[in-house]
Write a protein that holds these residues in place. Structure first.
Motif, PDB file in Angstrom:
ATOM      1  N   SER A 136      18.614 -26.795  -6.717  1.00  0.00           N
ATOM      2  CA  SER A 136      18.366 -25.556  -7.276  1.00  0.00           C
ATOM      3  C   SER A 136      17.018 -24.918  -6.545  1.00  0.00           C
ATOM      4  O   SER A 136      16.130 -25.898  -6.477  1.00  0.00           O
ATOM      5  CB  SER A 136      18.134 -25.388  -8.592  1.00  0.00           C
ATOM      6  OG  SER A 136      19.348 -25.521  -9.269  1.00  0.00           O
ATOM      7  N   PRO A 137      16.862 -24.052  -6.118  1.00  0.00           N
ATOM      8  CA  PRO A 137      15.728 -23.462  -5.318  1.00  0.00           C
ATOM      9  C   PRO A 137      14.426 -23.486  -6.301  1.00  0.00           C
ATOM     10  O   PRO A 137      14.744 -23.221  -7.367  1.00  0.00           O
ATOM     11  CB  PRO A 137      16.026 -22.120  -4.885  1.00  0.00           C
ATOM     12  CG  PRO A 137      17.107 -21.618  -5.684  1.00  0.00           C
ATOM     13  CD  PRO A 137      17.798 -22.913  -5.981  1.00  0.00           C
ATOM     14  N   ALA A 138      13.255 -23.807  -5.676  1.00  0.00           N
ATOM     15  CA  ALA A 138      12.310 -23.645  -6.981  1.00  0.00           C
ATOM     16  C   ALA A 138      11.688 -22.461  -7.619  1.00  0.00           C
ATOM     17  O   ALA A 138      11.853 -21.422  -6.605  1.00  0.00           O
ATOM     18  CB  ALA A 138      11.065 -24.441  -6.102  1.00  0.00           C
ATOM     19  N   PRO A 139      11.375 -22.191  -8.651  1.00  0.00           N
ATOM     20  CA  PRO A 139      11.060 -20.863  -9.012  1.00  0.00           C
ATOM     21  C   PRO A 139       9.904 -20.402  -8.236  1.00  0.00           C
ATOM     22  O   PRO A 139       9.085 -21.039  -7.880  1.00  0.00           O
ATOM     23  CB  PRO A 139      10.698 -21.088 -10.321  1.00  0.00           C
ATOM     24  CG  PRO A 139      10.643 -22.577 -10.548  1.00  0.00           C
ATOM     25  CD  PRO A 139      11.467 -23.169  -9.491  1.00  0.00           C
ATOM     26  N   VAL A 140      10.108 -19.089  -8.063  1.00  0.00           N
ATOM     27  CA  VAL A 140       8.720 -18.434  -7.250  1.00  0.00           C
ATOM     28  C   VAL A 140       8.329 -17.337  -8.444  1.00  0.00           C
ATOM     29  O   VAL A 140       9.046 -16.476  -8.974  1.00  0.00           O
ATOM     30  CB  VAL A 140       9.403 -17.620  -6.248  1.00  0.00           C
ATOM     31  CG1 VAL A 140       8.180 -17.012  -5.623  1.00  0.00           C
ATOM     32  CG2 VAL A 140       9.715 -18.688  -5.207  1.00  0.00           C
ATOM     33  N   ASP A 141       6.942 -17.276  -8.470  1.00  0.00           N
ATOM     34  CA  ASP A 141       6.446 -16.141  -9.338  1.00  0.00           C
ATOM     35  C   ASP A 141       5.675 -15.374  -8.477  1.00  0.00           C
ATOM     36  O   ASP A 141       4.661 -16.007  -8.011  1.00  0.00           O
ATOM     37  CB  ASP A 141       5.652 -16.896 -10.514  1.00  0.00           C
ATOM     38  CG  ASP A 141       5.002 -16.046 -11.565  1.00  0.00           C
ATOM     39  OD1 ASP A 141       5.333 -14.810 -11.456  1.00  0.00           O
ATOM     40  OD2 ASP A 141       4.123 -16.381 -12.430  1.00  0.00           O
ATOM     41  N   ASN A 142       5.734 -14.200  -8.333  1.00  0.00           N
ATOM     42  CA  ASN A 142       5.049 -13.383  -7.485  1.00  0.00           C
ATOM     43  C   ASN A 142       5.055 -11.863  -8.148  1.00  0.00           C
ATOM     44  O   ASN A 142       6.105 -11.395  -8.936  1.00  0.00           O
ATOM     45  CB  ASN A 142       5.670 -13.383  -6.165  1.00  0.00           C
ATOM     46  CG  ASN A 142       4.503 -13.047  -4.946  1.00  0.00           C
ATOM     47  OD1 ASN A 142       3.413 -12.500  -5.210  1.00  0.00           O
ATOM     48  ND2 ASN A 142       5.307 -12.814  -3.660  1.00  0.00           N
ATOM     49  N   HIS A 170       5.432  -4.316  -9.600  1.00  0.00           N
ATOM     50  CA  HIS A 170       6.776  -5.035  -9.200  1.00  0.00           C
ATOM     51  C   HIS A 170       6.961  -6.560  -9.418  1.00  0.00           C
ATOM     52  O   HIS A 170       6.187  -7.140  -8.722  1.00  0.00           O
ATOM     53  CB  HIS A 170       7.336  -4.390  -7.699  1.00  0.00           C
ATOM     54  CG  HIS A 170       8.846  -4.754  -7.387  1.00  0.00           C
ATOM     55  ND1 HIS A 170       9.179  -4.926  -6.170  1.00  0.00           N
ATOM     56  CD2 HIS A 170       9.844  -5.214  -8.206  1.00  0.00           C
ATOM     57  CE1 HIS A 170      10.376  -5.285  -6.273  1.00  0.00           C
ATOM     58  NE2 HIS A 170      10.893  -5.454  -7.540  1.00  0.00           N
ATOM     59  N   ASN A 171       7.709  -6.894 -10.095  1.00  0.00           N
ATOM     60  CA  ASN A 171       8.256  -8.482 -10.122  1.00  0.00           C
ATOM     61  C   ASN A 171       9.092  -8.867  -8.835  1.00  0.00           C
ATOM     62  O   ASN A 171      10.182  -8.695  -9.140  1.00  0.00           O
ATOM     63  CB  ASN A 171       8.643  -8.701 -11.409  1.00  0.00           C
ATOM     64  CG  ASN A 171       8.931 -10.547 -11.544  1.00  0.00           C
ATOM     65  OD1 ASN A 171       8.707 -11.142 -10.848  1.00  0.00           O
ATOM     66  ND2 ASN A 171       9.279 -10.849 -12.786  1.00  0.00           N
ATOM     67  N   THR A 172       8.523  -9.330  -7.815  1.00  0.00           N
ATOM     68  CA  THR A 172       9.062  -9.774  -6.701  1.00  0.00           C
ATOM     69  C   THR A 172       9.269 -11.091  -6.769  1.00  0.00           C
ATOM     70  O   THR A 172       9.815 -11.902  -5.495  1.00  0.00           O
ATOM     71  CB  THR A 172       8.024  -9.577  -5.290  1.00  0.00           C
ATOM     72  OG1 THR A 172       6.894 -10.122  -5.722  1.00  0.00           O
ATOM     73  CG2 THR A 172       7.861  -8.067  -5.564  1.00  0.00           C
ATOM     74  N   GLY A 173       9.178 -11.976  -7.717  1.00  0.00           N
ATOM     75  CA  GLY A 173       9.408 -13.382  -7.775  1.00  0.00           C
ATOM     76  C   GLY A 173      10.878 -13.731  -8.384  1.00  0.00           C
ATOM     77  O   GLY A 173      11.672 -12.821  -8.704  1.00  0.00           O
ATOM     78  N   THR A 174      11.089 -14.920  -9.036  1.00  0.00           N
ATOM     79  CA  THR A 174      12.209 -15.129  -9.514  1.00  0.00           C
ATOM     80  C   THR A 174      12.059 -15.884 -11.184  1.00  0.00           C
ATOM     81  O   THR A 174      12.616 -16.345 -11.640  1.00  0.00           O
ATOM     82  CB  THR A 174      13.022 -16.233  -8.855  1.00  0.00           C
ATOM     83  OG1 THR A 174      12.131 -17.694  -8.789  1.00  0.00           O
ATOM     84  CG2 THR A 174      13.443 -16.064  -7.467  1.00  0.00           C
ATOM     85  N   ALA A 202      11.704  -8.507 -16.257  1.00  0.00           N
ATOM     86  CA  ALA A 202      12.614  -9.499 -15.422  1.00  0.00           C
ATOM     87  C   ALA A 202      12.254  -9.570 -13.972  1.00  0.00           C
ATOM     88  O   ALA A 202      11.811  -8.500 -13.397  1.00  0.00           O
ATOM     89  CB  ALA A 202      14.031  -9.087 -15.911  1.00  0.00           C
ATOM     90  N   PRO A 203      12.656 -10.720 -13.190  1.00  0.00           N
ATOM     91  CA  PRO A 203      12.690 -10.470 -11.852  1.00  0.00           C
ATOM     92  C   PRO A 203      13.299  -9.275 -11.078  1.00  0.00           C
ATOM     93  O   PRO A 203      14.610  -8.990 -11.385  1.00  0.00           O
ATOM     94  CB  PRO A 203      13.484 -11.844 -11.228  1.00  0.00           C
ATOM     95  CG  PRO A 203      12.958 -12.778 -12.408  1.00  0.00           C
ATOM     96  CD  PRO A 203      13.457 -11.845 -13.742  1.00  0.00           C
ATOM     97  N   GLY A 204      12.601  -8.571 -10.165  1.00  0.00           N
ATOM     98  CA  GLY A 204      13.348  -7.486  -9.555  1.00  0.00           C
ATOM     99  C   GLY A 204      12.968  -6.283 -10.064  1.00  0.00           C
ATOM    100  O   GLY A 204      13.144  -5.207  -9.704  1.00  0.00           O
ATOM    101  N   GLN A 205      12.395  -6.241 -11.384  1.00  0.00           N
ATOM    102  CA  GLN A 205      11.971  -5.169 -12.165  1.00  0.00           C
ATOM    103  C   GLN A 205      10.690  -4.582 -11.927  1.00  0.00           C
ATOM    104  O   GLN A 205       9.779  -5.142 -11.452  1.00  0.00           O
ATOM    105  CB  GLN A 205      12.291  -5.216 -13.536  1.00  0.00           C
ATOM    106  CG  GLN A 205      13.787  -5.448 -13.965  1.00  0.00           C
ATOM    107  CD  GLN A 205      13.867  -5.499 -15.544  1.00  0.00           C
ATOM    108  OE1 GLN A 205      13.053  -5.798 -16.132  1.00  0.00           O
ATOM    109  NE2 GLN A 205      15.150  -5.087 -16.264  1.00  0.00           N
TER     110      GLN A 205
END
Length: 252
Positions: A136-142, A170-174, A202-205
């Motif tokens: 699983s890809p590592a979570p990204v917080d951005n 904008h939440n651009t992370g995961t 949420a991510p993307g919002q």
């Protein structure tokens, strides 16, 4: 093999060939070789048959003197000889035995290889190797600043007035934003809350974050900076520039 060749593939015939007591027929030899070279390994039937036929013919020619059974089980009519009476004559019985052994051994190995190949194929088909686990890809917080919804930089406000500053982020992370805040990180003539809660995002919002501000009674400039933190007050994006308020206090 027995169903195809009958007596040529009987137990006694195969035992005689393997022990060097009887030269195997071409049909018996070819059945041994064909199983692996053609049926299992996909070799060209005609080319493989010709190569092994040449080997078999040479072995048969070398085994023709007396003392060695022929392919049909009869004995050659040539009289026996004593190899010791003529030193120039090679020990042909030993040569015949070795060559016959090579032919029979090669055919036996071909059949053994075919059996092993068949069993290995069945085992792999019924027991496929375990697949590598998917990583699983590592979570990204951005985050990313989108816009000043109210009071863009350089706006003017009246002395002593209260107003609401709103940013859009904008939440651009995961990683979902839960339990986060905007915290004030500097002093300024304008008064405001020390921190405000950020709605769950949420991510993307995108999310709008509002802060109540009161301008000072005297004209001047107000610069207030905020950074995103967690519930314990730890700054989450220390290398990113925070959001800020930049207004001029004075008569409109």
């Amino acid at each position: 093999m027995a169903s195809r060749l009958g007596a040529a593939a009987s137990k006694s015939s195969l035992a005689s060939a393997a022990q060097g007591r009887k030269f195997p027929t071409w049909e018996t030899t070819w059945e041994y070789v064909r199983v692996l070279a053609v049926d299992r390994l996909g070799g060209d039937p005609e080319k493989t048959r010709q190569e092994w036929r040449d080997l078999w013919e040479r072995a048969r020619a070398d085994s023709s003197p007396a003392g060695m059974g022929t392919v049909d089980g009869t004995q050659d009519e040539a009289p026996p000889f004593d190899a010791g009476t003529d030193p120039a004559l090679p020990p042909r019985p030993a040569q015949r035995s070795r060559l016959l052994f090579y032919v029979v051994a090669a055919a036996t190995m071909a059949v053994a290889g075919a059996v092993f190949f068949t069993l290995a194929t069945k085992v792999l088909r019924n027991n496929p190797p375990p697949s590598e686990p998917m990583m699983s890809p590592a979570p990204v917080d951005n985050s990313e600043f989108v816009a000043d919804v109210t009071y863009p930089d350089g706006s003017k406000v009246r002395p002593g007035s209260s107003f609401k500053k709103v940013w859009r982020i904008h939440n651009t992370g995961t990683v979902a934003w839960e339990g986060r805040f905007l915290a004030r990180v500097n002093k300024s003539p304008c008064r405001s809350q020390e921190k405000v809660a950020i709605p769950s995002t949420a991510p993307g919002q995108t999310v709008d974050i509002a802060v109540r501000v009161k301008a000072p009674d005297r004209p001047g400039s107000c610069h207030i900076y905020w950074k995103m933190t967690d519930a314990q007050g730890r700054v989450l994006f220390p290398l990113k520039r925070g959001v800020f308020l930049d207004v001029q206090v004075g008569p409109s």
